[in-house]
Design a protein around this motif. Sequence first.
Motif, PDB file in Angstrom:
ATOM      1  N   PHE A  40       0.866  -1.172   0.000  1.00  0.00           N
ATOM      2  CA  PHE A  40       0.000   0.000   0.000  1.00  0.00           C
ATOM      3  C   PHE A  40       0.901   1.220   0.000  1.00  0.00           C
ATOM      4  CE2 PHE A  40      -2.322   3.318   2.388  1.00  0.00           C
ATOM      5  CZ  PHE A  40      -3.439   3.440   1.581  1.00  0.00           C
ATOM      6  N   VAL A  41       0.739   2.090  -0.973  1.00  0.00           N
ATOM      7  CA  VAL A  41       1.550   3.296  -1.072  1.00  0.00           C
ATOM      8  C   VAL A  41       0.719   4.467  -0.571  1.00  0.00           C
ATOM      9  CG1 VAL A  41       2.782   4.840  -2.635  1.00  0.00           C
ATOM     10  CG2 VAL A  41       2.837   2.372  -3.024  1.00  0.00           C
ATOM     11  N   LEU A  42       1.214   5.103   0.471  1.00  0.00           N
ATOM     12  CA  LEU A  42       0.522   6.241   1.069  1.00  0.00           C
ATOM     13  C   LEU A  42       1.046   7.521   0.425  1.00  0.00           C
ATOM     14  CD1 LEU A  42      -1.500   7.003   3.297  1.00  0.00           C
ATOM     15  CD2 LEU A  42       0.457   7.233   4.833  1.00  0.00           C
ATOM     16  N   LYS A  43       0.174   8.227  -0.256  1.00  0.00           N
ATOM     17  CA  LYS A  43       0.557   9.477  -0.918  1.00  0.00           C
ATOM     18  C   LYS A  43       0.555  10.622   0.096  1.00  0.00           C
ATOM     19  CE  LYS A  43      -1.002   7.827  -5.317  1.00  0.00           C
ATOM     20  NZ  LYS A  43      -1.945   7.867  -6.382  1.00  0.00           N
ATOM     21  N   ASP A  44       1.238  11.697  -0.260  1.00  0.00           N
ATOM     22  CA  ASP A  44       1.396  12.831   0.654  1.00  0.00           C
ATOM     23  C   ASP A  44       0.062  13.386   1.144  1.00  0.00           C
ATOM     24  OD1 ASP A  44       4.141  12.657   0.463  1.00  0.00           O
ATOM     25  OD2 ASP A  44       4.332  14.293  -0.988  1.00  0.00           O
ATOM     26  N   GLU A  45      -0.906  13.528   0.250  1.00  0.00           N
ATOM     27  CA  GLU A  45      -2.209  14.076   0.623  1.00  0.00           C
ATOM     28  C   GLU A  45      -2.896  13.169   1.655  1.00  0.00           C
ATOM     29  OE1 GLU A  45      -6.375  14.442  -1.647  1.00  0.00           O
ATOM     30  OE2 GLU A  45      -4.787  15.672  -2.546  1.00  0.00           O
ATOM     31  N   ALA A  46      -2.805  11.870   1.440  1.00  0.00           N
ATOM     32  CA  ALA A  46      -3.409  10.919   2.370  1.00  0.00           C
ATOM     33  C   ALA A  46      -2.682  10.934   3.715  1.00  0.00           C
ATOM     34  CB  ALA A  46      -3.399   9.520   1.771  1.00  0.00           C
ATOM     35  N   ALA A  47      -1.367  11.079   3.682  1.00  0.00           N
ATOM     36  CA  ALA A  47      -0.593  11.144   4.921  1.00  0.00           C
ATOM     37  C   ALA A  47      -0.984  12.379   5.733  1.00  0.00           C
ATOM     38  CB  ALA A  47       0.899  11.150   4.621  1.00  0.00           C
ATOM     39  N   ALA A  48      -1.214  13.489   5.062  1.00  0.00           N
ATOM     40  CA  ALA A  48      -1.649  14.704   5.746  1.00  0.00           C
ATOM     41  C   ALA A  48      -3.018  14.502   6.383  1.00  0.00           C
ATOM     42  CB  ALA A  48      -1.678  15.880   4.770  1.00  0.00           C
ATOM     43  N   LYS A  49      -3.895  13.812   5.682  1.00  0.00           N
ATOM     44  CA  LYS A  49      -5.221  13.509   6.213  1.00  0.00           C
ATOM     45  C   LYS A  49      -5.105  12.641   7.472  1.00  0.00           C
ATOM     46  CE  LYS A  49      -9.616  11.854   4.365  1.00  0.00           C
ATOM     47  NZ  LYS A  49     -10.244  11.242   3.191  1.00  0.00           N
ATOM     48  N   LEU A  50      -4.233  11.640   7.416  1.00  0.00           N
ATOM     49  CA  LEU A  50      -4.026  10.783   8.575  1.00  0.00           C
ATOM     50  C   LEU A  50      -3.425  11.554   9.740  1.00  0.00           C
ATOM     51  CD1 LEU A  50      -2.780   7.445   7.021  1.00  0.00           C
ATOM     52  CD2 LEU A  50      -5.006   7.948   8.018  1.00  0.00           C
ATOM     53  N   GLU A  51      -2.506  12.460   9.454  1.00  0.00           N
ATOM     54  CA  GLU A  51      -1.932  13.266  10.525  1.00  0.00           C
ATOM     55  C   GLU A  51      -3.013  14.101  11.202  1.00  0.00           C
ATOM     56  OE1 GLU A  51       1.814  16.182  11.570  1.00  0.00           O
ATOM     57  OE2 GLU A  51       1.458  15.662   9.476  1.00  0.00           O
ATOM     58  N   GLY A  52      -3.976  14.555  10.434  1.00  0.00           N
ATOM     59  CA  GLY A  52      -5.115  15.280  11.011  1.00  0.00           C
ATOM     60  C   GLY A  52      -5.929  14.395  11.935  1.00  0.00           C
ATOM     61  N   TYR A  53      -6.173  13.168  11.523  1.00  0.00           N
ATOM     62  CA  TYR A  53      -6.902  12.227  12.385  1.00  0.00           C
ATOM     63  C   TYR A  53      -6.140  11.974  13.679  1.00  0.00           C
ATOM     64  CZ  TYR A  53      -9.779  10.973   8.281  1.00  0.00           C
ATOM     65  OH  TYR A  53     -10.627  10.982   7.197  1.00  0.00           O
ATOM     66  N   TYR A  54      -4.831  11.824  13.565  1.00  0.00           N
ATOM     67  CA  TYR A  54      -3.982  11.631  14.744  1.00  0.00           C
ATOM     68  C   TYR A  54      -4.059  12.861  15.653  1.00  0.00           C
ATOM     69  CZ  TYR A  54       0.333  11.628  17.459  1.00  0.00           C
ATOM     70  OH  TYR A  54       1.252  11.709  18.475  1.00  0.00           O
ATOM     71  N   SER A  55      -3.977  14.040  15.067  1.00  0.00           N
ATOM     72  CA  SER A  55      -3.940  15.289  15.832  1.00  0.00           C
ATOM     73  C   SER A  55      -5.222  15.554  16.608  1.00  0.00           C
ATOM     74  CB  SER A  55      -3.650  16.471  14.907  1.00  0.00           C
ATOM     75  OG  SER A  55      -2.351  16.344  14.368  1.00  0.00           O
ATOM     76  N   VAL A  56      -6.358  15.092  16.068  1.00  0.00           N
ATOM     77  CA  VAL A  56      -7.618  15.311  16.790  1.00  0.00           C
ATOM     78  C   VAL A  56      -7.898  14.208  17.801  1.00  0.00           C
ATOM     79  CG1 VAL A  56      -8.646  16.734  14.977  1.00  0.00           C
ATOM     80  CG2 VAL A  56      -9.124  14.274  15.034  1.00  0.00           C
ATOM     81  N   GLY A  57      -7.017  13.210  17.862  1.00  0.00           N
ATOM     82  CA  GLY A  57      -7.126  12.207  18.909  1.00  0.00           C
ATOM     83  C   GLY A  57      -7.822  10.913  18.539  1.00  0.00           C
ATOM     84  N   LEU A  58      -8.030  10.669  17.236  1.00  0.00           N
ATOM     85  CA  LEU A  58      -8.629   9.388  16.865  1.00  0.00           C
ATOM     86  C   LEU A  58      -7.641   8.263  17.149  1.00  0.00           C
ATOM     87  CD1 LEU A  58     -10.363  10.071  13.412  1.00  0.00           C
ATOM     88  CD2 LEU A  58     -11.361  10.150  15.693  1.00  0.00           C
ATOM     89  N   THR A  59      -8.158   7.109  17.494  1.00  0.00           N
ATOM     90  CA  THR A  59      -7.325   5.925  17.628  1.00  0.00           C
ATOM     91  C   THR A  59      -6.970   5.454  16.219  1.00  0.00           C
ATOM     92  OG1 THR A  59      -9.152   4.350  17.551  1.00  0.00           O
ATOM     93  CG2 THR A  59      -8.545   5.231  19.738  1.00  0.00           C
ATOM     94  N   PRO A  60      -5.955   4.617  16.082  1.00  0.00           N
ATOM     95  CA  PRO A  60      -5.645   4.093  14.750  1.00  0.00           C
ATOM     96  C   PRO A  60      -6.838   3.374  14.098  1.00  0.00           C
ATOM     97  CG  PRO A  60      -3.791   3.732  16.188  1.00  0.00           C
ATOM     98  CD  PRO A  60      -4.923   4.236  17.058  1.00  0.00           C
ATOM     99  N   SER A  61      -7.612   2.626  14.869  1.00  0.00           N
ATOM    100  CA  SER A  61      -8.769   1.929  14.277  1.00  0.00           C
ATOM    101  C   SER A  61      -9.844   2.927  13.859  1.00  0.00           C
ATOM    102  CB  SER A  61      -9.326   0.872  15.225  1.00  0.00           C
ATOM    103  OG  SER A  61      -9.781   1.445  16.422  1.00  0.00           O
ATOM    104  N   GLU A  62     -10.069   3.971  14.647  1.00  0.00           N
ATOM    105  CA  GLU A  62     -11.025   5.010  14.257  1.00  0.00           C
ATOM    106  C   GLU A  62     -10.528   5.744  13.008  1.00  0.00           C
ATOM    107  OE1 GLU A  62     -12.789   6.209  18.668  1.00  0.00           O
ATOM    108  OE2 GLU A  62     -10.963   7.177  17.929  1.00  0.00           O
TER     109      GLU A  62
END
Length: 72
Positions: A40-62
């Motif tokens: 699975f190749v994670l593109k920059d835009e998707a990585a930024a989206k994931l960082e946002g999920y991390y920053s707001v406190g979602l768990t990895p499964s969420e």
Amino acid sequence: MSAQLADSTAPASEHEANLRAWMSAWFDHAVSVGFVRPPFVLKDEAAAKLEGYYSVGLTPSEGATAFFSKPH
């Protein structure tokens, strides 16, 4: 390995180290529930989206559920 080389490959901050650990757990969960298959190749835009999920406190499964859900 020189100290300079070791420093250049180390995470830049505690935040980055924690984010990398979170993304690793996110990927493991996404694979375990069938959202994605390696490789699975994670593109920059998707990585930024994931960082946002991390920053707001979602768990990895969420974060995996939010990432692979259809937008409304």
